[in-house]
Motif scaffolding. Sequence first.
Motif, PDB file in Angstrom:
ATOM      1  N   PRO A   1       0.922  -0.856  -0.263  1.00 52.75           N
ATOM      2  CA  PRO A   1      -0.360   0.191  -0.011  1.00 52.75           C
ATOM      3  C   PRO A   1       0.623   1.222  -0.018  1.00 52.75           C
ATOM      4  N   VAL A   2       0.377   1.664  -1.234  1.00 52.62           N
ATOM      5  CA  VAL A   2       1.525   3.258  -0.942  1.00 52.62           C
ATOM      6  C   VAL A   2       0.637   4.422  -0.639  1.00 52.62           C
ATOM      7  N   VAL A   3       0.962   5.720   0.800  1.00 52.30           N
ATOM      8  CA  VAL A   3       0.765   6.992   0.985  1.00 52.30           C
ATOM      9  C   VAL A   3       1.056   8.380   0.332  1.00 52.30           C
ATOM     10  N   LEU A   4       0.365   9.335   0.027  1.00 54.00           N
ATOM     11  CA  LEU A   4       1.054  10.054  -0.977  1.00 54.00           C
ATOM     12  C   LEU A   4       0.939  10.957   0.042  1.00 54.00           C
ATOM     13  N   VAL A   5       2.191  11.357   0.541  1.00 52.49           N
ATOM     14  CA  VAL A   5       2.707  13.006   1.285  1.00 52.49           C
ATOM     15  C   VAL A   5       3.085  14.155  -0.024  1.00 52.49           C
ATOM     16  N   VAL A   6       2.614  14.926   0.134  1.00 51.31           N
ATOM     17  CA  VAL A   6       2.670  16.292  -0.043  1.00 51.31           C
ATOM     18  C   VAL A   6       3.744  16.757   0.752  1.00 51.31           C
ATOM     19  N   THR A   7       5.033  17.286   0.328  1.00 55.18           N
ATOM     20  CA  THR A   7       6.260  17.043   1.526  1.00 55.18           C
ATOM     21  C   THR A   7       6.127  19.000   1.086  1.00 55.18           C
ATOM     22  N   LYS A   8       6.519  20.145   2.404  1.00 55.79           N
ATOM     23  CA  LYS A   8       7.089  21.109   2.163  1.00 55.79           C
ATOM     24  C   LYS A   8       6.064  22.265   1.931  1.00 55.79           C
ATOM     25  N   THR A   9       5.015  21.714   2.859  1.00 50.76           N
ATOM     26  CA  THR A   9       3.627  23.498   2.151  1.00 50.76           C
ATOM     27  C   THR A   9       3.649  24.001   3.723  1.00 50.76           C
ATOM     28  N   ASP A  10       5.243  24.587   3.485  1.00 55.13           N
ATOM     29  CA  ASP A  10       5.320  25.722   4.777  1.00 55.13           C
ATOM     30  C   ASP A  10       5.674  26.846   3.414  1.00 55.13           C
ATOM     31  N   VAL A  11       6.607  26.006   2.618  1.00 55.78           N
ATOM     32  CA  VAL A  11       6.528  26.802   1.035  1.00 55.78           C
ATOM     33  C   VAL A  11       5.982  26.886  -0.093  1.00 55.78           C
ATOM     34  N   ALA A  12       4.850  26.654   0.226  1.00 50.70           N
ATOM     35  CA  ALA A  12       3.711  26.744  -0.455  1.00 50.70           C
ATOM     36  C   ALA A  12       2.288  27.461  -0.605  1.00 50.70           C
ATOM     37  N   SER A  13       1.783  27.970  -1.494  1.00 49.68           N
ATOM     38  CA  SER A  13       0.808  28.987  -0.694  1.00 49.68           C
ATOM     39  C   SER A  13      -0.206  27.158  -0.760  1.00 49.68           C
ATOM     40  N   LYS A  14      -1.918  27.483  -0.489  1.00 54.47           N
ATOM     41  CA  LYS A  14      -3.209  26.614  -0.602  1.00 54.47           C
ATOM     42  C   LYS A  14      -3.364  26.598  -1.813  1.00 54.47           C
ATOM     43  N   LYS A  15      -3.176  27.157  -2.748  1.00 48.08           N
ATOM     44  CA  LYS A  15      -3.389  27.077  -4.478  1.00 48.08           C
ATOM     45  C   LYS A  15      -2.948  26.251  -4.444  1.00 48.08           C
ATOM     46  N   ALA A  16      -1.139  25.887  -4.605  1.00 41.99           N
ATOM     47  CA  ALA A  16       0.113  25.359  -5.254  1.00 41.99           C
ATOM     48  C   ALA A  16       0.104  24.005  -4.526  1.00 41.99           C
ATOM     49  N   ILE A  17      -0.745  24.124  -2.490  1.00 40.01           N
ATOM     50  CA  ILE A  17      -0.363  22.498  -2.193  1.00 40.01           C
ATOM     51  C   ILE A  17      -2.201  21.662  -2.855  1.00 40.01           C
ATOM     52  N   THR A  18      -3.072  22.906  -2.601  1.00 40.00           N
ATOM     53  CA  THR A  18      -3.932  21.733  -3.330  1.00 40.00           C
ATOM     54  C   THR A  18      -3.818  21.421  -5.006  1.00 40.00           C
ATOM     55  N   ALA A  19      -2.967  22.413  -6.135  1.00 32.89           N
ATOM     56  CA  ALA A  19      -2.887  21.778  -7.220  1.00 32.89           C
ATOM     57  C   ALA A  19      -2.148  20.392  -6.988  1.00 32.89           C
ATOM     58  N   GLN A  20      -1.204  20.633  -5.981  1.00 34.38           N
ATOM     59  CA  GLN A  20      -0.210  19.628  -6.209  1.00 34.38           C
ATOM     60  C   GLN A  20      -0.440  18.423  -5.342  1.00 34.38           C
ATOM     61  N   LEU A  21      -2.030  18.388  -4.580  1.00 32.40           N
ATOM     62  CA  LEU A  21      -2.784  16.783  -4.093  1.00 32.40           C
ATOM     63  C   LEU A  21      -2.893  16.534  -5.488  1.00 32.40           C
ATOM     64  N   VAL A  22      -3.720  17.589  -5.908  1.00 32.67           N
ATOM     65  CA  VAL A  22      -4.624  16.551  -7.045  1.00 32.67           C
ATOM     66  C   VAL A  22      -4.288  16.234  -8.218  1.00 32.67           C
ATOM     67  N   ALA A  23      -2.144  17.159  -8.547  1.00 32.61           N
ATOM     68  CA  ALA A  23      -1.649  15.926  -9.260  1.00 32.61           C
ATOM     69  C   ALA A  23      -0.627  15.139  -8.962  1.00 32.61           C
ATOM     70  N   ALA A  24      -0.421  14.891  -7.913  1.00 29.35           N
ATOM     71  CA  ALA A  24      -0.108  14.011  -7.186  1.00 29.35           C
ATOM     72  C   ALA A  24      -1.040  12.371  -6.956  1.00 29.35           C
ATOM     73  N   SER A  25      -2.220  12.563  -6.559  1.00 26.19           N
ATOM     74  CA  SER A  25      -2.658  11.576  -6.716  1.00 26.19           C
ATOM     75  C   SER A  25      -3.283  10.870  -8.076  1.00 26.19           C
ATOM     76  N   GLN A  26      -2.431  11.913  -8.970  1.00 21.85           N
ATOM     77  CA  GLN A  26      -3.285  11.339 -10.861  1.00 21.85           C
ATOM     78  C   GLN A  26      -2.114  10.795 -11.194  1.00 21.85           C
ATOM     79  N   LEU A  27      -1.325  10.433 -10.195  1.00 22.13           N
ATOM     80  CA  LEU A  27       0.057   9.556 -10.811  1.00 22.13           C
ATOM     81  C   LEU A  27       0.146   8.860 -10.229  1.00 22.13           C
ATOM     82  N   VAL A  28      -0.441   8.057  -8.861  1.00 21.84           N
ATOM     83  CA  VAL A  28      -0.297   6.599  -8.420  1.00 21.84           C
ATOM     84  C   VAL A  28      -1.297   6.431  -7.421  1.00 21.84           C
TER      85      VAL A  28
END
Length: 304
Positions: free
Chosen positions: A120-147
Amino acid sequence: MSTPDQPYRSGFVALVGRPNAGKTTLTNALVGEKVGIVSNRPQTTRHAIRGVVHRPAGQLVLVDTPGLHKPKSLLGQRLNDVVRDTLSDVDVIVFCIPADQPVGAGDAYIARQLKNVTTPVVLVVTKTDVASKKAITAQLVAASQLVEAREVVPVSAVAGDQVELLAELLVGMLPEGPPLYPQEQTTDEDVERQLAELVREAALEKVRQEVPHSLAVSIEEIVRKPDPRDAEAVFTEVHALLHVERASQKPMLLGKGGQTIKAIGSEARAGMEVLLGGRVHLDLHVTVLGEWQDDPKKLNRLGY
């Protein structure tokens, strides 16, 4: 604390991701102390580091792996082999993707490797302290499409955001079983390797961009003796070698008048004194070990 309804769990969790994805910083945050060196240079982690996370409900043994990448040397191939060997022998895989960088070819490359495993895989979007909420949301969506992932969690290891949530989540995914390590143990790294890594970490922060990939550190001797300043304390002498591949790189590590190597030694010694719990004398020398990244015998000698 475990109960009949919630039995104790223990197992192994591998952290994977491209170089500089924040795996070691997250490992250190989960463990609660430094078990791996951190740098903004790629290929900082060169072997699988185990950090032990103790929680009332269970014990996580984190395996922080080198960054998966397209190898350009025999060392690179061996680092990738370390990751692949680890993936086949853990209970959960944490795939780290940084929030402050676009999902790219390196992330897609790792995602393809993960399609071949049943863990089983858990996706973790790291370094959220250096990204905007908009960028984090977009990254969560993009990461979820990878695996295909069991969970997707945004985390800041530096700020501590959602680190505890991630720990609880991972413990819940482990098999039932007793602790694998004693309560006081936070890593299975031997002291010699930890000392070498402290020197390499200090050097990575002090030298130019072209040196880090070519740098390796070995410990030649560790001598422990009574501290002349304190009869109940131990004084440790550490003799280490910094290996570079080309003679032109040696002056970069030494610096003008030996200033760079002195700064490296001062920073590394401070970390060693914390690790060993006493005063340390650190003796550093720089040697040229030609093209060691592509020489099997030299790689074996350096422990890769």
